[in-house]
Design an enzyme around this catalytic site. Structure first.
Site, PDB file in Angstrom:
ATOM      1  CG  ASP A 161      49.449  48.072  28.601  1.00  0.00           C
ATOM      2  OD1 ASP A 161      49.829  48.371  27.467  1.00  0.00           O
ATOM      3  OD2 ASP A 161      50.183  47.524  29.439  1.00  0.00           O
ATOM      4  CG  HIS A 179      53.626  46.119  28.768  1.00  0.00           C
ATOM      5  ND1 HIS A 179      52.665  47.071  28.511  1.00  0.00           N
ATOM      6  CD2 HIS A 179      54.778  46.639  28.282  1.00  0.00           C
ATOM      7  CE1 HIS A 179      53.206  48.095  27.902  1.00  0.00           C
ATOM      8  NE2 HIS A 179      54.499  47.862  27.753  1.00  0.00           N
TER       9      HIS A 179
END
Ligand SMILES: NC(=O)C1=CN([C@@H]2O[C@H](COP(=O)(O)OP(=O)(O)OC[C@H]3O[C@@H](n4cnc5c(N)ncnc54)[C@H](OP(=O)(O)O)[C@@H]3O)[C@@H](O)[C@H]2O)C=CC1
Ligand SMILES: O=C([O-])CC(=O)C(=O)O
Length: 423
Positions: free
Chosen positions: A217, A273
């Protein structure tokens, strides 16, 4: 010193019959098969005396690394990076311990054959097995990638339940047989909650040693800067080369702007996440200058940029038909290297780590992505001097809430949360 390249317990013929047994397995005999010790593979059966070699090489002590889901897509990229020295260094011999399952055992043999055929000098040991209590023996790193993906018709709670069981078992196994200072990186989704489950089942290992992978990410956030709108006093563009077939397109953009993504630093991903993750543009820097002073377009940062990063996994699944594998492997390498090399002065990296004792006022007892720094000894400290404004605080709270909902879902019959990759 003698570095062993496996002693293989089975003959080639025995291996084949061993493999074929797995295709006709029933649940009742899986447990008895699990009692079979994991195997040293192929060329690695033989023990070589490396004394002479060591006189000319200043190699470090062998490091033991376990990888679960080793026959899967991500591992197929990662294992070769590990064996080549790209991850732990050109003077670090490595023992790879691959964990598969009864269904993937033959595929695992195929992976092991490819590793053999690659002739990596640093790969000194290679073993395969299906019982984490065997495979995790003495490991110093456990890269937990194997997890069941959601299938059509499945309840989300089913997935959390199944994966919860996998990570509970693997936590117990690590607790029983791994090095007391093993570093555990959980990749399999939902990775934050899986990491928490794993950690809770391994009370003999410091909670600080457990990580959930949010580095992908962070990397995605860094590369997204390439879509910045043109600005009067600063034209900035960014490049992402992780997806090979998009390289030329992105490279053209970067060349045009004359700015590369190595100029973006201090990027934190806060939280889960999942689509509630918070890519932090408040503390991020571009060319050492606060990103907000460079971009001066809050609307774009809060909306377009943030959503692009949050949704990236799901968009990629739609295009590829499967989730990110190569870029995930790259980000696993980044995550490990961030722990074994000193963090560049003034910068930090994101990792999903245990919140207890955090300096940000985050809820305790979850695994949450936060900014970390390392001295390169495998450990990390949370970065204290970050700004958290009302916007960030509110977004972070949503991710906290989601993680508590995930925690509640483990073992529940119904679950109404978004899982990573969902749109
Ligand atoms: N955190 C992150 O940034 C990212 C996480 N991911 C996640 O990583 C995981 C692996 O992805 P990928 O390698 O592409 O997936 P693959 O489907 O290619 O491989 C996954 C492996 O998981 C194992 N597995 C599947 N079901 C089970 C089960 N019920 N019990 C135990 N193991 C199981 C299988 O290995 P075996 O049968 O040998 O156990 C399989 O080989 C997924 O959960 C994915 O969502 C993906 C991208 C990014
Ligand atoms: O979205 C998924 O399922 C895989 C994943 O975690 C990602 O690509 O970030």
């Amino acid at each position: 010193m003698v570095v062993s390249r496996f002693t293989y317990t089975y003959s080639e013929a025995e291996t084949h019959s061993f493999s074929s047994q797995f295709s006709s397995l029933t649940k009742t005999n899986i447990d008895s098969l699990k009692k079979i010790k994991h195997q040293r593979f192929g060329v690695f059966r033989v023990t070589y005396d490396l004394v002479a070699e060591e006189e000319t090489k200043s190699w470090k002590k062998l490091i033991n690394v376990a990888v679960s889901g080793a026959a899967g897509m991500i591992s197929n990229h990662l294992l070769f990076k590990l064996a080549s020295g790209e991850v732990f260094g050109a003077n670090q011999p490595i023992a790879l311990k691959l964990l598969g399952s009864e269904t993937s055992f033959e595929a695992l043999e195929g992976v092991a054959m490819e590793l053999e055929d690659s002739l990596y000098p640093l790969l000194r040991e290679l073993s395969i097995g299906i019982d984490p209590f065997d495979v995790f023996k003495g490991v110093e790193w456990a890269l937990l990638i194997g997890a069941k993906p959601r299938e059509p018709g499945m309840e989300r709670a089913d997935l959390l339940d199944i994966n919860g069981q996998i990570f509970a078992e693997q936590g117990k196994a690590l607790n029983a047989v791994a090095s007391r200072n093993v570093k555990v990186l959980v990749v399999g989704n939902p990775c934050n909650t899986n990491a928490l489950i794993c950690m809770k089942n391994a009370p003999g290992i410091p909670p600080k040693n457990f990580h959930a992978l949010t580095r992908l990410d962070e990397n995605r956030a860094k590369c997204q800067v390439h879509i910045l709108p043109m600005h009067n006093d600063f034209i900035l563009s960014r490049l992402c080369i992780v997806i090979t077939h998009l390289n030329i397109f992105f490279q053209q953009l970067a060349l045009k702007a004359g700015v590369f993504y190595d100029k973006v630093s201090n990027v934190t991903i806060w939280g889960n996440h999942s689509t509630t993750q918070v890519p932090d543009f408040l503390n991020a820097k571009i060319n050492g200058v606060p990103a907000k002073d460079v971009i001066k377009d809050n609307h774009w940062l809060e909306n377009e940029f943030t959503q692009k990063v949050q949704m990236r996994g799901g968009v990629l699944i739609k295009k590829w038909g499967r989730s990110s594998a190569a870029s995930t492997a790259v980000s696993i390498v980044d995550a490990i290297r961030s722990l074994i090399t000193p963090t560049p002065k003034g910068d930090w990296f994101s990792s999903g780590v245990y919140t207890s004792g955090n300096p940000y006022g985050l809820a305790e007892d979850i695994v949450f992505s936060m900014p970390c720094r390392s001295e390169g000894n495998g450990d990390y400290e949370l970065v204290k001097d970050v700004i958290i404004d009302d916007y960030l605080r509110a977004r972070i709270k949503k991710s906290e809430d989601e993680l508590f909902a995930e925690k509640r879902c483990v073992g529940d019959a119904y679950c109404d949360i978004m899982l990573p990759g969902e749109m």
